[in-house]
Design a protein around this motif. Structure first.
Motif, PDB file in Angstrom:
ATOM      1  N   GLU A   1       8.716   8.380 -25.932  1.00 55.81           N
ATOM      2  CA  GLU A   1       9.838   9.138 -25.754  1.00 55.81           C
ATOM      3  C   GLU A   1      10.607   8.997 -24.388  1.00 55.81           C
ATOM      4  OE1 GLU A   1       7.595  10.101 -28.032  1.00 55.81           O
ATOM      5  OE2 GLU A   1       9.167   9.589 -29.769  1.00 55.81           O
ATOM      6  N   CYS A   2       9.542   9.127 -23.215  1.00 53.65           N
ATOM      7  CA  CYS A   2       9.892   8.981 -21.706  1.00 53.65           C
ATOM      8  C   CYS A   2      10.523   7.802 -21.704  1.00 53.65           C
ATOM      9  CB  CYS A   2       8.717   9.144 -21.009  1.00 53.65           C
ATOM     10  SG  CYS A   2       8.045  11.029 -21.009  1.00 53.65           S
ATOM     11  N   PHE A   3      10.246   6.700 -22.390  1.00 55.29           N
ATOM     12  CA  PHE A   3      10.583   5.344 -22.228  1.00 55.29           C
ATOM     13  C   PHE A   3      12.005   5.353 -22.687  1.00 55.29           C
ATOM     14  CE2 PHE A   3      11.567   1.264 -23.957  1.00 55.29           C
ATOM     15  CZ  PHE A   3      11.528   0.341 -22.829  1.00 55.29           C
ATOM     16  N   LEU A   4      12.064   5.949 -23.826  1.00 54.60           N
ATOM     17  CA  LEU A   4      13.454   6.049 -24.448  1.00 54.60           C
ATOM     18  C   LEU A   4      14.658   6.826 -23.737  1.00 54.60           C
ATOM     19  CD1 LEU A   4      12.504   6.649 -28.373  1.00 54.60           C
ATOM     20  CD2 LEU A   4      13.458   4.470 -27.353  1.00 54.60           C
ATOM     21  N   ALA A   5      14.046   7.766 -23.137  1.00 55.29           N
ATOM     22  CA  ALA A   5      14.956   8.537 -22.225  1.00 55.29           C
ATOM     23  C   ALA A   5      15.151   7.732 -20.993  1.00 55.29           C
ATOM     24  CB  ALA A   5      14.413   9.793 -21.880  1.00 55.29           C
ATOM     25  N   LEU A   6      14.260   7.062 -20.446  1.00 53.53           N
ATOM     26  CA  LEU A   6      14.636   6.197 -19.126  1.00 53.53           C
ATOM     27  C   LEU A   6      15.574   5.119 -19.630  1.00 53.53           C
ATOM     28  CD1 LEU A   6      10.814   6.157 -17.636  1.00 53.53           C
ATOM     29  CD2 LEU A   6      13.105   6.722 -16.526  1.00 53.53           C
ATOM     30  N   ARG A   7      15.456   4.367 -20.648  1.00 57.30           N
ATOM     31  CA  ARG A   7      16.372   3.490 -21.265  1.00 57.30           C
ATOM     32  C   ARG A   7      17.762   3.991 -21.415  1.00 57.30           C
ATOM     33  NH1 ARG A   7      16.302   2.464 -27.489  1.00 57.30           N
ATOM     34  NH2 ARG A   7      17.306   4.431 -27.129  1.00 57.30           N
ATOM     35  N   GLY A   8      17.992   5.344 -21.874  1.00 56.40           N
ATOM     36  CA  GLY A   8      19.302   5.752 -22.020  1.00 56.40           C
ATOM     37  C   GLY A   8      19.985   6.151 -20.590  1.00 56.40           C
ATOM     38  N   LEU A   9      19.232   6.484 -19.414  1.00 57.36           N
ATOM     39  CA  LEU A   9      19.671   6.840 -18.201  1.00 57.36           C
ATOM     40  C   LEU A   9      20.733   5.611 -17.660  1.00 57.36           C
ATOM     41  CD1 LEU A   9      16.805   8.761 -16.472  1.00 57.36           C
ATOM     42  CD2 LEU A   9      19.180   9.672 -17.176  1.00 57.36           C
ATOM     43  N   PRO A  10      20.382   4.485 -17.415  1.00 58.60           N
ATOM     44  CA  PRO A  10      21.271   3.639 -16.827  1.00 58.60           C
ATOM     45  C   PRO A  10      22.686   3.613 -17.275  1.00 58.60           C
ATOM     46  CG  PRO A  10      19.165   2.597 -17.236  1.00 58.60           C
ATOM     47  CD  PRO A  10      19.113   4.115 -18.042  1.00 58.60           C
ATOM     48  N   THR A  11      22.741   3.634 -18.919  1.00 56.86           N
ATOM     49  CA  THR A  11      24.193   3.764 -19.419  1.00 56.86           C
ATOM     50  C   THR A  11      24.777   5.427 -19.631  1.00 56.86           C
ATOM     51  OG1 THR A  11      23.029   3.853 -21.608  1.00 56.86           O
ATOM     52  CG2 THR A  11      23.626   1.656 -20.672  1.00 56.86           C
ATOM     53  N   LEU A  12      24.156   6.356 -19.145  1.00 55.74           N
ATOM     54  CA  LEU A  12      24.677   7.632 -19.253  1.00 55.74           C
ATOM     55  C   LEU A  12      26.101   7.756 -18.636  1.00 55.74           C
ATOM     56  CD1 LEU A  12      24.151  10.529 -20.167  1.00 55.74           C
ATOM     57  CD2 LEU A  12      23.198  11.023 -17.769  1.00 55.74           C
ATOM     58  N   ALA A  13      26.352   7.351 -17.584  1.00 53.08           N
ATOM     59  CA  ALA A  13      27.511   7.407 -17.035  1.00 53.08           C
ATOM     60  C   ALA A  13      28.738   6.804 -17.793  1.00 53.08           C
ATOM     61  CB  ALA A  13      27.726   7.159 -15.547  1.00 53.08           C
ATOM     62  N   LEU A  14      28.313   5.440 -18.189  1.00 56.84           N
ATOM     63  CA  LEU A  14      29.240   4.735 -18.936  1.00 56.84           C
ATOM     64  C   LEU A  14      29.644   5.119 -20.229  1.00 56.84           C
ATOM     65  CD1 LEU A  14      27.743   1.231 -18.204  1.00 56.84           C
ATOM     66  CD2 LEU A  14      29.941   2.197 -17.206  1.00 56.84           C
ATOM     67  N   ARG A  15      28.485   5.772 -20.888  1.00 53.59           N
ATOM     68  CA  ARG A  15      28.668   6.359 -22.260  1.00 53.59           C
ATOM     69  C   ARG A  15      29.636   7.474 -22.162  1.00 53.59           C
ATOM     70  NH1 ARG A  15      24.256   8.098 -23.608  1.00 53.59           N
ATOM     71  NH2 ARG A  15      22.829   7.597 -22.104  1.00 53.59           N
ATOM     72  N   LEU A  16      29.408   8.550 -21.281  1.00 51.92           N
ATOM     73  CA  LEU A  16      29.982   9.443 -21.063  1.00 51.92           C
ATOM     74  C   LEU A  16      31.446   9.306 -20.638  1.00 51.92           C
ATOM     75  CD1 LEU A  16      27.565  12.443 -19.440  1.00 51.92           C
ATOM     76  CD2 LEU A  16      28.469  12.431 -21.563  1.00 51.92           C
ATOM     77  N   GLU A  17      31.709   8.325 -20.009  1.00 52.20           N
ATOM     78  CA  GLU A  17      32.993   8.157 -19.511  1.00 52.20           C
ATOM     79  C   GLU A  17      34.069   7.544 -20.664  1.00 52.20           C
ATOM     80  OE1 GLU A  17      32.667   5.211 -16.024  1.00 52.20           O
ATOM     81  OE2 GLU A  17      31.870   6.933 -14.803  1.00 52.20           O
ATOM     82  N   ARG A  18      33.332   6.794 -21.399  1.00 51.76           N
ATOM     83  CA  ARG A  18      34.008   6.250 -22.506  1.00 51.76           C
ATOM     84  C   ARG A  18      34.313   7.214 -23.714  1.00 51.76           C
ATOM     85  NH1 ARG A  18      35.163   1.106 -25.247  1.00 51.76           N
ATOM     86  NH2 ARG A  18      35.260   1.588 -27.507  1.00 51.76           N
TER      87      ARG A  18
ATOM     88  N   LEU B   1      33.399  15.891 -15.056  1.00 53.70           N
ATOM     89  CA  LEU B   1      33.335  14.894 -16.157  1.00 53.70           C
ATOM     90  C   LEU B   1      33.484  15.494 -17.345  1.00 53.70           C
ATOM     91  CD1 LEU B   1      33.306  11.813 -16.848  1.00 53.70           C
ATOM     92  CD2 LEU B   1      30.623  12.155 -16.877  1.00 53.70           C
ATOM     93  N   GLY B   2      33.903  15.273 -18.550  1.00 58.93           N
ATOM     94  CA  GLY B   2      33.736  15.705 -19.913  1.00 58.93           C
ATOM     95  C   GLY B   2      32.957  14.856 -20.730  1.00 58.93           C
ATOM     96  N   ASN B   3      33.076  15.140 -21.933  1.00 65.93           N
ATOM     97  CA  ASN B   3      32.204  14.556 -22.760  1.00 65.93           C
ATOM     98  C   ASN B   3      32.790  14.354 -24.303  1.00 65.93           C
ATOM     99  OD1 ASN B   3      31.705  17.005 -24.205  1.00 65.93           O
ATOM    100  ND2 ASN B   3      29.725  17.158 -23.907  1.00 65.93           N
ATOM    101  N   GLY B   4      32.119  14.070 -25.258  1.00 61.55           N
ATOM    102  CA  GLY B   4      32.708  13.643 -26.676  1.00 61.55           C
ATOM    103  C   GLY B   4      32.659  14.755 -27.257  1.00 61.55           C
TER     104      GLY B   4
END
Length: 380
Positions: free
Chosen positions: A244-261, A302-305
């Motif tokens: 699960e830690c690996f999955l969260a680490l995988r998500g972090l690099p795209t966090l800003a991009l996903r939130l912005e979209r 920043l907002g979110n969805g």
């Protein structure tokens, strides 16, 4: 030469030279071995910084905790199995029998339930304060108040709180403040920078980002509190698997991009809903005209969805008809992933009727708008 069955038991722990991967390694462990008796007997002394047992952390755990602390702007982070576990951990570390804790009336439901059932059973009293009380919260302090819970925006009603003002009032009385910051993440609001003592979030949501993990986190800049949180988590038996830690680490690099979209799409959808004849009330603080827009604009980056609304046809048959007509918004209770979702919940008292919550994913916003327009047309 030892037998092959013996040699197979020896861990294959060597990492080849030159293997510089962009992906964090996943280290599974329960037992940690030690070179001598002295280090074995003192293994708990390094439980907060090194390796003593798999439950206390592996390189994969520390990699995620360090990244989350960086996201929070410094400090330390403890990982727990769920967002609710993060709430239970803070209460368990700080509160003892006879203590008093304050919660806003818009707090996450399970946080309230655990406080008024489990912690009440253990002698902790709680009171509910008005969500928009601001500096007036001091009137709710008692001689034994130890903790104030905050959540802004609330994950259903989207009500906001004046966090800096509440922090100032609480700290003037040596009372700690914890904030559930799952809605914004530290990209949208740096809770620790605002003086909050403990920032918690459900990593299940935006950090994971793909609806495939369950995890929570507590971050603090108080080193002594961090050690106490770690000790309490161990007593509670909280453990997070390295996968699960690996999955969260995988998500972090795209966090800003996903939130912005998702934020950009949610703004368009909120504006559409706000002006639609079928909508009675739209709740989305980043949208100008929202009741809480002034607080969001002052404090958030920043907002979110995530947004919510109510229909003028505020009855269950109409809501069922509307939800059934949706094709891209799937009926589901969580949020924060790449998929668009809708959830239905009764309004929290004293309000009556039904609240519909949308989570805007990363699908093309024009498709999502068309989906909502088709579904709303069925209510004519």
């Amino acid at each position: 030469m030892t037998d092959i069955s013996t040699r197979l038991v020896k861990p294959a722990s060597d990492i080849p030279d030159g293997f510089a991967s962009l992906s964090q390694g996943v280290f599974h462990a329960s037992t940690i071995v030690f070179p001598d008796v002295a280090s074995f007997l003192h293994r708990q002394a390094q439980a907060h910084t090194g390796y003593s047992y798999g439950q206390n952390g592996t390189p994969t755990h520390y990699a995620l905790a360090n990244k989350l602390s960086e996201l929070e702007g410094g400090g330390h982070t403890v990982l727990v199995p769920t967002g609710l576990a993060a709430a239970v951990l803070v209460n368990s570390m700080l509160l003892v029998a006879g203590d008093h804790v304050l919660l806003p009336d818009s707090i996450y439901g399970p946080t309230l339930e655990t406080t008024k059932t489990l912690f009440a059973k253990w002698g902790v009293r709680h009171s509910i304060y008005p969500n928009d009380i601001g500096a007036g919260i001091a009137a709710f302090f008692e001689h034994n108040t130890k903790l104030v819970w905050t959540e802004s925006p609330a994950s259903n009603s989207m009500e906001m709180q004046d966090i800096p003002t509440i922090v100032a009032a609480a700290h003037a009385h040596q009372i700690k403040v914890v904030m559930d910051n799952t809605w914004a993440t530290a990209l949208g609001f740096r809770a620790l920078d605002a003086g909050v003592d403990f920032s918690i979030q459900a990593l299940t949501k935006y950090v994971g980002g793909h609806s495939d993990l369950l995890m929570g986190a507590v971050s603090t800049r108080d080193e002594a509190a961090y050690h106490a949180l770690r000790d309490t988590a161990e007593l509670l038996g909280y453990y997070v698997a390295p996968d699960e830690c690996f999955l969260a680490l995988r998500g972090l690099p795209t966090l800003a991009l996903r939130l912005e979209r998702q934020y950009a799409s949610a703004l368009r959808i909120a504006a559409f809903l706000q002006s639609h004849a079928a909508i009675a009330q739209l709740n989305y603080p980043p949208l100008p005209g929202d009741t809480y827009h002034h607080l969001w604009k002052r404090d958030f980056k920043l907002g979110n969805g995530l947004l919510s609304f109510s229909l003028k046809q505020d009855n269950l048959p109409a809501i069922e008809k509307f939800v059934a007509a949706l094709q891209l918004f799937t009926l589901g209770n969580s949020w924060g992933g790449v998929h668009s979702l809708i959830a239905v919940a009764p309004q929290r008292a004293p309000k009556t009727g039904w609240l519909l919550r949308l989570h805007v994913g990363v699908e093309h916003v024009d498709d999502l708008l068309a989906d909502l327009e088709r579904a709303l047309a069925t209510l004519d």
